[in-house]
Motif scaffolding. Structure first.
Motif, PDB file in Angstrom:
ATOM      1  N   VAL A 128      69.327  55.007  -5.600  1.00 58.07           N
ATOM      2  CA  VAL A 128      69.256  54.016  -6.550  1.00 58.07           C
ATOM      3  C   VAL A 128      70.084  54.346  -7.829  1.00 58.07           C
ATOM      4  CG1 VAL A 128      68.124  52.398  -8.056  1.00 58.07           C
ATOM      5  CG2 VAL A 128      67.365  53.052  -5.656  1.00 58.07           C
ATOM      6  N   THR A 129      70.067  55.578  -8.106  1.00 53.81           N
ATOM      7  CA  THR A 129      70.514  56.288  -9.395  1.00 53.81           C
ATOM      8  C   THR A 129      72.317  56.450  -9.166  1.00 53.81           C
ATOM      9  OG1 THR A 129      68.557  57.303 -10.118  1.00 53.81           O
ATOM     10  CG2 THR A 129      70.803  58.122 -10.988  1.00 53.81           C
ATOM     11  N   LEU A 130      72.428  56.836  -7.732  1.00 54.47           N
ATOM     12  CA  LEU A 130      73.893  57.217  -7.457  1.00 54.47           C
ATOM     13  C   LEU A 130      74.592  55.817  -7.310  1.00 54.47           C
ATOM     14  CD1 LEU A 130      73.217  59.880  -4.935  1.00 54.47           C
ATOM     15  CD2 LEU A 130      73.680  60.389  -7.371  1.00 54.47           C
ATOM     16  N   VAL A 131      73.865  54.901  -6.621  1.00 55.12           N
ATOM     17  CA  VAL A 131      74.707  53.551  -6.640  1.00 55.12           C
ATOM     18  C   VAL A 131      74.887  52.915  -8.048  1.00 55.12           C
ATOM     19  CG1 VAL A 131      74.338  51.417  -5.521  1.00 55.12           C
ATOM     20  CG2 VAL A 131      73.823  53.382  -4.217  1.00 55.12           C
ATOM     21  N   ALA A 132      73.958  52.985  -8.722  1.00 58.15           N
ATOM     22  CA  ALA A 132      73.810  52.256 -10.069  1.00 58.15           C
ATOM     23  C   ALA A 132      75.132  52.962 -10.955  1.00 58.15           C
ATOM     24  CB  ALA A 132      72.600  52.331 -10.893  1.00 58.15           C
ATOM     25  N   ILE A 133      75.214  54.354 -10.898  1.00 56.39           N
ATOM     26  CA  ILE A 133      76.177  54.956 -11.576  1.00 56.39           C
ATOM     27  C   ILE A 133      77.453  54.645 -11.043  1.00 56.39           C
ATOM     28  CG2 ILE A 133      77.123  57.158 -12.245  1.00 56.39           C
ATOM     29  CD1 ILE A 133      74.232  58.249 -12.524  1.00 56.39           C
TER      30      ILE A 133
END
Length: 606
Positions: A128-133
């Protein structure tokens, strides 16, 4: 080496080292393997293993467990005794190279900058963090204008904020692949005012959507870096705020290996099949949008015009800009996510200084300074508030001399006084009632006298602006003086309890609100309206160099001078047209006014 008296061999002289045969490697290996049976640890056997494998009593085991290395022991009747030495050398070998130390396990104190107060994240980021960034970086690459203020800055700020909120709320992270630490430090709890600082950051970046004044947007952008650091790192005291301001740039670089480990784990779990599907999905989406978008654009001219405004021209320069903006955004958002995953603990910097100075060490210099301020205010009372009458009654004194005379010195003295007040409040003792009374009296008197100087400076600037017109510099200096006065009032209020941990943050919040209030008031239009209202000659060259925000004020001029200013501003607007990324309310309104009211361009301003 300990000896056993009943063993007659222990009293026999040993042969010289040169006469001793070199131990065979196989023998050494067997000795190391059989050490547990005969009580003789091998050369590579750890002390803890030797203690478990049969070293006589518990004391010997404890001694072996704490030793660095162990040599081979004399074997006496199946009971092992050993000599603990360091470094280890094989039996019979003289001058042999020492064996490596056994592995040591942490955690160890960090030697990095702010390592003790900011140990870092213990869990790697998840999908989730990687996709959001990544999505926020793509949005920023497409929408952020680097050469002007525009709505793209607000879009980027909102996308980044949403990405950080989603990453914090939905991503629990994955284990970092290391054993659980024996000591777990609790994360610094976030305070509720961090949401306020985050909202202030978005609003400051959103000023570029409304105001076209580049100098104003630059001030808002610089202030946004401070509010963003307060939202991410926190800090209450001046030391804590200063330390927190340095952490986002450091976090950007510390986040790169953190994000890389998370990407490797996600890629390893997803597998090659999932990666191929993602690429196929993206390619299919791009192909569909390209084909149908081209068909619709060729079928309708209005849609083609709207599409040309939204879709940028793809060339080498555009690609370079996308890569640059995307990389910077990944660094910034990655550092912000790293800070939110592992917030620093700056509470130790918020504590008062451990060492206090003696009473006379601070009271004497501050008392002399108070007397100097009082003498200055008393002697210069007629000069400070004399106004027009003082100027007219003094030979050789002009309005410019009166307004500019000492203004910058008074402004610098005001800022320096705030530093003196902060130092005195930090190091002055307050254990005894007499100390507390003394600090209240001296700091209160100094703050009150400085308020008089602030009022004098503001009065001089007002007279100068009424006489010679208002400029951006004069407006900003007057705003800073007003902020200084507000901070002095806060200092006076804090002196009641002699403890004000809220003061630095409230002072910064007051400055942010003052800047946002200035943005809402449209400063360039204020300058134009103030100068046009004067009966004296209007500097058309200066007004023509103002931003398009000032165009609505030009309507108060006569048609000739108004058309001149419209022509100058319109020329700049035509030279640098806006796409959707750089759309700005001030420039859009100026274009509309000029298009409706300018009939005959006038290139000569007189």
């Amino acid at each position: 080496m300990s000896e056993v008296p009943n063993d007659p061999q222990s009293h026999q002289p040993s042969p010289p080292p040169s006469a001793q045969p070199a131990p065979d490697k196989s023998d050494m290996a067997s000795a190391g393997t059989a050490g547990g049976a005969v009580g003789v640890p091998g050369p590579r056997m750890s002390a803890a293993s030797a203690g478990v494998a049969g070293w006589g009593d518990g004391a010997a085991a404890k001694s072996a467990a704490s030793a660095t290395n162990v040599t081979a022991a004399d074997r006496v009747g199946g009971v092992g005794t050993a000599v603990v030495t360091s470094p280890v050398r094989p039996v019979g070998a003289v001058g042999a190279q020492a064996s490596p130390l056994p592995p040591l396990h942490g955690p160890w104190p960090s030697t990095a900058l702010w390592g003790k107060r900011w140990p870092g994240a213990t869990r790697v980021p998840g999908r989730v963090t990687l996709v959001a960034i990544g999505v926020a970086a793509a949005v920023a690459a497409v929408s952020l204008p680097l050469d002007r203020a525009g709505v793209g800055w607000l879009v980027t700020a909102v996308a980044g904020t949403v990405a950080l909120v989603v990453a914090k709320a939905l991503d629990t992270g994955t284990a970092a692949g290391v054993p659980a630490p024996l000591v777990v430090r609790g994360a610094a709890g976030g305070s509720a005012d961090r949401f306020g600082w985050a909202a202030a950051t978005v609003v400051l970046l959103g000023v570029g959507t409304v105001r076209a004044a580049e100098w104003l947007f630059v001030l808002c952008l610089l202030t946004a870096t401070l509010t963003a650091s307060l939202a991410l790192a926190g800090g209450r005291s001046l030391r804590g705020i200063a330390a927190g301001y340095t952490m986002p740039p450091l976090a950007a670089f510390r986040a790169m290996p953190w994000l890389s480990r998370g990407a490797q784990r996600v890629r390893g779990r997803a597998g090659s099949v999932a990666n191929v599907r993602v690429v196929a999905t993206i390619a299919t989406s791009v192909a569909l949008l390209t084909v149908f978008g081209g068909l619709f654009a060729s079928a309708d001219a209005a849609f083609a015009d709207a599409l040309s405004r939204i879709v940028p021209d793809v060339n080498v320069g555009t690609a370079v800009r996308w890569v640059f903006v995307g990389t910077v955004t990944v660094l910034a958002l990655g550092g912000a996510a790293f800070l939110r995953a592992a917030p620093p603990d700056l509470s130790g910097l918020d504590a008062a200084a451990g060492r206090r100075v003696n009473r006379y060490e601070w009271a004497v210099p501050l008392s002399l300074l108070v007397l100097l301020f009082a003498a200055f205010v008393t002697v210069q009372l007629t000069v400070l508030f004399g106004g027009n009458r003082h100027v007219l009654e003094t030979d050789g004194l002009t309005y410019a001399d009166y307004a500019r005379g000492g203004f910058w010195q008074l402004s610098f003295a005001t800022g320096l006084t705030l530093v003196v007040l902060a130092g005195a409040a930090r190091w002055a003792p307050r254990d005894r009632p007499a100390d507390r009374v003394l600090i209240r009296v001296l700091l209160g008197a100094l703050a009150a006298l400085t308020l008089v100087i602030v009022g004098s400076a503001l009065q001089r600037m007002d007279l100068y602006a009424d006489t010679y017109g208002l400029t951006r510099l004069r407006l900003l200096v007057a705003l800073c003086e007003g902020w200084f006065g507000l901070v002095l009032l806060l200092v006076l209020g804090a002196g009641i309890q002699l403890r004000a941990p809220w003061l630095p943050r409230v002072a910064i919040a007051a400055g942010v609100l003052a800047l946002l209030g200035l943005s809402a008031a449209n400063p360039d239009r204020m300058i134009a309206e103030h100068n046009i209202r004067q009966d004296r000659a209007v500097d058309l060259i200066y007004l023509g160099n103002l931003s398009p925000d000032a165009v609505p004020a030009f309507d108060a001029l006569d048609p000739e001078r108004r058309d001149c200013l419209y022509t100058r501003v319109g020329l700049r607007l035509d030279e640098y047209p806006d796409d959707w990324r750089g759309w700005n309310l001030g420039r859009d309104r100026a274009r509309t006014i000029i298009a409706n009211d300018l009939y005959t361009p006038n290139w000569r301003c007189s």
